[in-house]
Design an enzyme around this catalytic site. Structure first.
Site, short mmCIF file in Angstrom:
data_model
loop_
_atom_site.label_atom_id
_atom_site.label_comp_id
_atom_site.label_asym_id
_atom_site.label_seq_id
_atom_site.Cartn_x
_atom_site.Cartn_y
_atom_site.Cartn_z
N HIS A 185 43.29 45.41 50.28
CA HIS A 185 42.28 45.55 49.41
C HIS A 185 42.88 47.42 48.43
O HIS A 185 41.93 47.52 48.24
CB HIS A 185 41.19 45.40 49.15
CG HIS A 185 40.13 45.44 47.66
ND1 HIS A 185 39.55 44.30 47.49
CD2 HIS A 185 40.60 45.79 46.67
CE1 HIS A 185 39.38 44.99 46.01
NE2 HIS A 185 39.56 45.03 45.39
N ARG A 208 41.50 38.87 43.12
CA ARG A 208 40.20 38.52 43.89
C ARG A 208 40.95 37.52 44.99
O ARG A 208 41.57 36.29 44.25
CB ARG A 208 39.35 38.48 42.81
CG ARG A 208 38.89 39.77 41.90
CD ARG A 208 37.74 40.36 43.49
NE ARG A 208 37.45 41.65 42.77
CZ ARG A 208 37.69 42.41 42.15
NH1 ARG A 208 38.73 43.38 43.10
NH2 ARG A 208 36.63 43.75 41.74
N GLU A 266 36.25 39.96 53.12
CA GLU A 266 36.51 41.55 53.39
C GLU A 266 35.69 42.44 54.23
O GLU A 266 34.56 42.62 53.44
CB GLU A 266 37.66 41.78 52.67
CG GLU A 266 38.06 41.03 51.25
CD GLU A 266 38.85 42.85 49.62
OE1 GLU A 266 38.58 43.17 49.60
OE2 GLU A 266 39.51 41.50 49.08
O1 LIG Z 1 38.47 45.46 40.13
C1 LIG Z 1 39.41 46.98 40.61
O2 LIG Z 1 39.26 47.44 39.53
C2 LIG Z 1 39.94 46.30 42.28
O3 LIG Z 1 39.67 45.54 42.52
C3 LIG Z 1 40.04 48.23 42.83
O4 LIG Z 1 38.63 48.09 43.22
P1 LIG Z 1 37.78 49.33 44.06
O5 LIG Z 1 36.83 49.71 42.79
O6 LIG Z 1 36.99 48.72 44.45
O7 LIG Z 1 38.74 50.43 44.44
#
Ligand SMILES: O=C(O)[C@H](O)COP(=O)(O)O
Length: 310
Positions: free
Chosen positions: A284, A236, A265
């Site tokens: 991400h 994060r 983001e």
């Molecule tokens: O926390 C997570 O598993 C990752 O950051 C992926 O998150 P997402 O559900 O937004 O793809």
């Protein structure tokens, strides 16, 4: 029929599966329309989200029938888990389902900067930076993992096949815990945070964003990393002081940084990493591949169905 609201993207076949026995409201952009989200959640039995939908007290208290929150991922910083616990709302995460994708992302980052592939743009524009691109091998180098949960364990397993030594910091695991051996054989050594930073040629973060980790990586902690190391953050953005990291990158302290997550983001125009050469920025996606999306979605669909069927 139970009502399920899905406010961010989910694998279509899992959405179809849920639609067989439930009323499903699926809008992958719903997280951006707060008013509509609150409205459709009012009589919903479950909501399925990724990391952008704020499942906070306002939403949960309005959604009086809510029994479960499905998280298509593992980070819980967008969900008020305390409120959920108090009000008997189950929170289901896709624990383990995106570990392979994140681990492969980390390995890509290690190779990317060990071999300085970012300089290949120069070749495309006619230069021949052969000496600048004499890189280094991953074998024999030390990987430092911050956090040793499911994802970090998968990274360790794969990195030990590259003959890397692995040191890891996890304040929630005792040194005697069996997982250290189980996931890295003899390769993973538990250490203090500062010891990991002192030893590691590659530092990779695998910690949740919570009050204990918010801005954990301050300028003074980042300065404790080895000069010439690679810094990877796929956890994060909020756990790192971004301005301090950008300054150190500009000063040449790091060989490079691989950053998938950011405090804000998508990136804002004034994001400190924009324009830094030895910085690999991704939107991400570390944990999101076709395979992990399918695994995550079917796991959450299955678990949410179980809860709603009682
Ligand atoms: O926390 C997570 O598993 C990752 O950051 C992926 O998150 P997402 O559900 O937004 O793809």
């Amino acid at each position: 029929m139970k009502k399920i609201v899905i406010s961010e993207f989910m694998d279509e076949s899992a959405v179809l599966e849920l639609s067989r026995n439930n009323t499903v409201v699926y809008d992958k952009n719903l997280f951006q329309n707060r008013e509509e989200l609150l409205h459709v959640c009012k009589d919903a039995d479950a909501v399925i989200v990724r990391n952008k939908t704020q499942v906070d007290q306002e939403l949960l208290s309005a959604a009086v029938k809510m029994k479960a929150v499905g998280r298509l991922g593992v980070g819980l910083d967008n969900i008020d888990t305390e409120y959920c616990e108090k009000h008997a709302v189950s929170v289901i995460t896709a624990r383990g389902a995106n570990s392979i994708s994140v681990a492969e992302y980390v390995l890509t980052g290690i190779f990317y900067f060990s071999r300085q592939y970012y300089l290949t743009t120069q070749v495309k524009s006619g230069a021949w930076p052969r000496e600048r691109m004499i890189g280094s091998e991953a074998a024999g180098k030390t990987l430092g993992l911050i956090g040793f949960g499911d994802i970090a364990r998968t990274v360790a397993k794969k990195a030990s096949c590259l003959d890397m030594d692995i040191v890891a910091y996890d304040p929630y695991l005792k040194e005697t815990d069996a997982v250290w051996k189980e996931y890295g054989g003899s390769a993973v050594k538990p250490c203090s945070l500062e010891e990991v930073l002192r030893q590691a040629d590659v530092v990779s973060l695998h910690i949740p964003l919570c009050p204990e980790t918010k801005n954990l990586f301050t300028a003074s902690l980042l300065e404790k990393t080895k000069k010439g190391s690679i810094f990877i953050n796929s956890s994060r953005g909020g756990v790192v002081d971004e301005n301090a990291l950008a300054q150190l990158l500009k000063k040449g302290h790091f060989k490079g940084a691989v950053l998938d997550v950011f405090a804000n983001e998508p990136l804002e125009a004034e994001n400190p990493f924009i324009g830094i050469e030895n910085c690999l920025l991704t939107p991400h996606i570390a944990g999101v591949t076709e395979e992990s999306n399918a695994r995550i979605s079917s796991l959450i669909a299955r678990e949410i169905s179980k809860i709603l069927q009682g």
